[in-house]
Design a protein around this motif. Structure first.
Motif, PDB file in Angstrom:
ATOM      1  N   ALA A  23       0.875  -1.169   0.000  1.00 17.56           N
ATOM      2  CA  ALA A  23       0.000   0.000   0.000  1.00 17.56           C
ATOM      3  C   ALA A  23       0.917   1.226   0.000  1.00 17.56           C
ATOM      4  O   ALA A  23       2.102   1.132   0.311  1.00 17.56           O
ATOM      5  N   ASP A  24       0.392   2.375  -0.340  1.00 16.08           N
ATOM      6  CA  ASP A  24       1.215   3.575  -0.449  1.00 16.08           C
ATOM      7  C   ASP A  24       1.947   3.923   0.840  1.00 16.08           C
ATOM      8  O   ASP A  24       3.099   4.331   0.813  1.00 16.08           O
ATOM      9  N   THR A  25       1.306   3.787   1.975  1.00 17.21           N
ATOM     10  CA  THR A  25       1.911   4.227   3.236  1.00 17.21           C
ATOM     11  C   THR A  25       2.214   3.087   4.192  1.00 17.21           C
ATOM     12  O   THR A  25       2.624   3.337   5.316  1.00 17.21           O
ATOM     13  N   GLU A  26       2.015   1.870   3.775  1.00 16.68           N
ATOM     14  CA  GLU A  26       2.199   0.737   4.673  1.00 16.68           C
ATOM     15  C   GLU A  26       3.363  -0.140   4.243  1.00 16.68           C
ATOM     16  O   GLU A  26       3.819  -0.082   3.114  1.00 16.68           O
ATOM     17  N   SER A  27       3.813  -0.966   5.173  1.00 17.98           N
ATOM     18  CA  SER A  27       4.826  -1.960   4.857  1.00 17.98           C
ATOM     19  C   SER A  27       4.219  -3.032   3.975  1.00 17.98           C
ATOM     20  O   SER A  27       3.006  -3.242   3.997  1.00 17.98           O
TER      21      SER A  27
END
Length: 56
Positions: free
Chosen positions: A15-19
């Motif tokens: 995801a864009d902001t996740e690991s």
């Protein structure tokens, strides 16, 4: 599931902001690894809530 033509497929989604998150699927009823991979990616996208990407 039958015991023939089973594939264990790992899919890593970002995801864009996740690991990155790894999903593992046992896929049967396919004749090739490419078809099993496509099935696993479809399942991962459907259950993860992460939009499909062309490079997955």
């Amino acid at each position: 599931m039958s015991w023939e033509n089973k594939w264990m497929v790992g899919v890593r989604l970002h995801a864009d902001t996740e690991s990155p998150v790894s999903y593992f699927y046992l896929v049967d009823g396919t004749v090739s690894g490419a078809e099993a991979r496509s099935t696993a990616v479809s399942r991962a996208v459907r259950t993860s809530g992460i939009p499909a990407r062309a490079d997955t």
